[in-house]
Scaffold this active site. Structure first.
Site, short mmCIF file in Angstrom:
data_model
loop_
_atom_site.label_atom_id
_atom_site.label_comp_id
_atom_site.label_asym_id
_atom_site.label_seq_id
_atom_site.Cartn_x
_atom_site.Cartn_y
_atom_site.Cartn_z
CE LYS A 53 14.98 -11.57 -8.12
NZ LYS A 53 15.54 -11.25 -6.89
CG HIS A 87 20.82 -36.74 0.40
ND1 HIS A 87 21.07 -38.01 0.83
CD2 HIS A 87 22.03 -36.12 0.36
CE1 HIS A 87 22.36 -38.16 1.07
NE2 HIS A 87 22.98 -37.03 0.78
CD GLU A 100 11.26 -12.23 -6.37
OE1 GLU A 100 11.04 -11.60 -5.34
OE2 GLU A 100 12.31 -12.07 -7.04
CE LYS A 141 12.17 -2.93 -4.96
NZ LYS A 141 12.98 -4.09 -5.39
NE ARG A 174 5.03 1.52 -1.03
CZ ARG A 174 5.71 1.68 0.09
NH1 ARG A 174 6.87 2.29 0.06
NH2 ARG A 174 5.26 1.22 1.23
CD GLU A 230 18.19 -13.15 -5.38
OE1 GLU A 230 17.61 -13.57 -4.38
OE2 GLU A 230 17.78 -12.17 -6.03
CB CYS A 266 -0.88 0.04 1.24
SG CYS A 266 -1.93 -1.39 1.39
CD1 TRP A 305 0.06 -5.99 -3.09
CD2 TRP A 305 0.05 -6.62 -0.94
NE1 TRP A 305 0.64 -7.23 -3.02
CE2 TRP A 305 0.65 -7.65 -1.72
CE3 TRP A 305 -0.06 -6.81 0.44
CZ2 TRP A 305 1.13 -8.83 -1.16
CZ3 TRP A 305 0.43 -7.98 0.99
CH2 TRP A 305 1.01 -8.97 0.20
CG ASN A 333 0.20 2.46 3.57
OD1 ASN A 333 -0.82 2.44 2.90
ND2 ASN A 333 1.36 2.93 3.14
N GLY A 334 -0.82 -0.67 6.60
CA GLY A 334 -0.62 -1.46 7.82
C GLY A 334 -1.84 -2.33 8.08
C1 G6P Z 1 9.77 -8.18 -0.83
C2 G6P Z 1 10.40 -7.85 -2.17
C3 G6P Z 1 11.73 -8.57 -2.30
C4 G6P Z 1 12.63 -8.23 -1.13
C5 G6P Z 1 11.95 -8.53 0.22
C6 G6P Z 1 12.74 -7.94 1.37
O1 G6P Z 1 9.41 -9.53 -0.81
O2 G6P Z 1 9.54 -8.22 -3.23
O3 G6P Z 1 12.36 -8.18 -3.50
O4 G6P Z 1 13.80 -8.98 -1.22
O5 G6P Z 1 10.66 -7.91 0.24
O6 G6P Z 1 12.74 -6.55 1.25
P1 G6P Z 1 13.85 -5.59 1.82
O7 G6P Z 1 13.39 -4.22 1.38
O8 G6P Z 1 13.83 -5.72 3.31
O9 G6P Z 1 15.15 -5.97 1.22
#
Ligand code: G6P
Length: 608
Positions: free
Chosen positions: A485, A504, A488, A603, A27, A481, A2, A74, A98-99
């Protein structure tokens, strides 16, 4: 997640609000809305989907007024819909939030008992009705908000307007960020200063528990008891703002390509030719660093993977025991703290709710001190940590983190060196590590030049439903990672394993429909990795190997090799991340997904 924007001005604020929301689109959100106080009326416009749809509604049916609040939602409580979109209203009151108000059900029941009717499923509508019910008695919006927040459990950043006080916005924060923008004869609120960079470069970052009342020519900040408090006005420079796509098709691609430059920024002024300049960590760092005997790292998502990589470095080069944990788990379990442990948080946004909560709870747990590796100046993590090292990646807009991750790795390596030199890290080793770091910009460019063959490789993934990523040692988190990616942004189910664990379990999944990606620099585990990959080949698996030119891999019908330049081992995790980012990007483009704003993701995750 949000976003909030609000403005009080002598001019029509609608455009400012909509532009602010556009700047917060990165975001992640599912609906948007505005409420403007227009000639003593509340005028609302809401749209499901993109801010551009809200904008079209505001053009088709114009809104005029000098005071307004706006929001991108959101969904948490109630599905994405126009009814659930903010602002929420109660007669003369409109609220953006927000929250999460955790005790919303109880408050809702109480308000229903008083005759309030609820139209949405949101927790926020409770806020609007509660403020309305309290306003009857106090007759002051500022005082009403102060009373209202004493009823809330949970986290909030709130912006409130009323037609009964048509010249002002009141706002409050606790657990969610909120910033005030200072203009000339106009003032603003936002959940992220990026939303307001088109109207001001001067900001007041509210502290936890702060409330504020803003009019066009006045900002009053006060605490929960109603007492005035002073907060600094911070002037931001243009360098902190470059949030446009330029010639790139997506922000993510732009951010991948920026890495050669931003990694240089992370290093600049922090290393000499042979060593780390400790002043980068601030004047209080030395006294703290001298005492450090162990490290506890907390983070979420991609930042957690950066922490996992740093663990290898802390233990290998600095001889310091290092534990890494996702913040959402750590904050709810009992932990044992070793003496003189440095508590390190890693975060792109500096506002991730779980990481912030972990930092706050750590203050009671006997840690030596806290340090954050963060990309957003003035964020909550930065302000609440004892020490900070900014990653200087610039605004990252693509939801899937790229440049924020690699700059975190550089920053963490500087920390490892600064601490390691107090113990087992020799001056020769330090100078070798720094020499490696200094090669990053050039080697990044060379690897990004391999985009063509990576794009070609991506064709083998776009029709698949699953993919497996393998790495050994410090390359295991790199594989994690890479898998993150891919899932996501392309929605392909991807998992990563330490290659030694293949037999395993995951080997059972390997067949010709399961692409297997391996990261293979020329390190001490290369031969072990090769044996693991033979197990894949023997079962008809299709291998895609990102390998050092000298690793001895060659293309055959079951194996596609992408040769990378030989790189110093201390920067291999950074360099090997780049082709994995490009691979995911191209697969997502082929699949036609929303690369920069993948479905269901946000985000900056400012709620639990
Ligand atoms: C969300 C984002 C990720 C990010 C994670 C942690 O899930 O989509 O890309 O890695 O939050 O966010 P931060 O801002 O704490 O790195």
């Amino acid at each position: 997640m949000c976003g909030i924007v609000g403005a009080v001005a002598q001019r029509n604020v609608t455009k400012i609000l909509v532009e602010g929301l556009k700047r917060l689109e990165y975001r992640g959100y599912d609906s948007a809305g505005i409420a403007v106080v227009s000639e003593d009326q509340l005028v609302l416009r809401k749209a499901l989907g993109k801010v551009s749809e809200l904008e079209e509604k505001c053009i088709a049916n114009p809104v005029h007024g000098g005071v307004g609040i706006a929001h991108t939602r959101w969904a948490t409580h109630g599905k994405p819909s126009e009814v659930n979109a903010h602002p929420h209203t109660s007669d003369h009151i409109a609220v953006v939030h927000n929250g999460i108000i955790e005790n919303h059900a109880q408050l809702r029941a109480q308000l229903q008992g008083k005759g309030y009717e609820f139209l949405s499923q949101t927790d926020t509508e409770v806020v609007a009705h509660l403020i309305h019910s309290l306003y009857e008695q106090s007759g002051s919006l500022k005082e009403t908000l102060r009373q209202a927040i004493t009823h809330f459990d949970g986290a909030y950043a709130l912006g409130v307007v009323s037609t009964k006080e048509p010249d002002l916005i009141v706002c409050a924060r606790s657990g969610s960020p909120l910033v005030l923008g200072v203009g000339i004869d106009e003032n603003f609120i936002a959940s992220d200063q990026l939303a307001l960079r088109q109207v001001t470069d001067r900001f007041v970052f509210l502290d936890e528990g702060d409330l504020a009342e803003i009019t066009a020519d006045r900002i009053d900040i006060f605490d929960i008891n109603g007492h005035s408090v002073e907060r600094d006005v911070v002037q931001l420079t243009d360098a902190e703002e470059s949030a446009d796509k330029g010639e790139y098709r997506h922000y993510m691609l732009k951010e991948i390509y920026e890495q050669a430059t931003v990694l240089q920024n992370t290093l600049q002024g922090r290393v000499s030719k042979t060593g780390v300049l400790e002043e980068a960590f601030g004047t209080e760092a030395k006294a703290i660093f001298d005492q450090v005997e162990a490290i506890q790292i907390l983070a979420c998502g991609t930042s957690y993977h950066a922490g996992m990589i740093a663990k290898y470095w802390f233990e290998d080069w600095a001889g310091l025991p290092c534990a890494v944990e996702v913040a959402s788990e750590y904050r709810y379990r009992k932990t044992v703290v070793r003496p003189n442990t440095l508590f390190v948080t890693i975060s792109q946004s500096g506002e991730t709710a779980d990481t912030l909560a972990a930092l706050r709870s750590s203050k009671e747990s006997g840690y030596l001190a806290s340090l954050t590796v963060c990309n957003v100046a003035n964020s909550s993590l930065v302000r609440e940590s004892d020490l900070r090292l900014m990653t200087l990646a610039g605004p990252e807009i693509g939801v899937a983190s790229t440049k924020a991750f690699t700059t975190q790795l550089v920053a963490l390596q500087l920390l490892v060196i600064a601490l390691g030199r107090r113990g087992c890290l020799s001056a020769e080793k330090e100078s070798e590590l720094v020499a490696g770091l200094l090669q990053l910009p050039e080697l990044c460019k060379q690897v990004l030049d391999l985009d063509g063959p990576i794009q070609q490789m991506s064709e083998a993934f776009s029709e698949k439903n699953h993919a497996l990523f393998l790495g050994r040692g410090v390359q295991f988190p790199v594989a994690l990672e890479g898998a993150l990616k891919l899932k996501e942004i392309s929605y392909i189910h991807a998992e990563a394993y330490p290659a030694g664990e293949l037999k395993h379990g995951p080997l059972a999944l390997v067949d010709s429909d399961m692409p297997v990606v391996a990261v293979a620099p020329n390190d001490e585990l290369l031969e072990k990795l090769k044996s693991n990959l033979e197990e894949v080949q023997a079962r008809g698996g299709k291998l895609f190997v990102f390998a050092d030119a000298k690793s001895g891999f060659s293309n055959d019908h079951g194996t596609t090799v992408l040769s990378l330049p030989h790189v110093p081992l201390n920067i291999a995790p950074i360099i090997y991340t780049l082709p994995l980012q490009l691979l995911s990007y191209h697969v997502a483009v082929l699949k036609g997904t929303d690369v920069d704003q993948p479905r269901n993701l946000a985000k900056s995750v400012t709620v639990e």
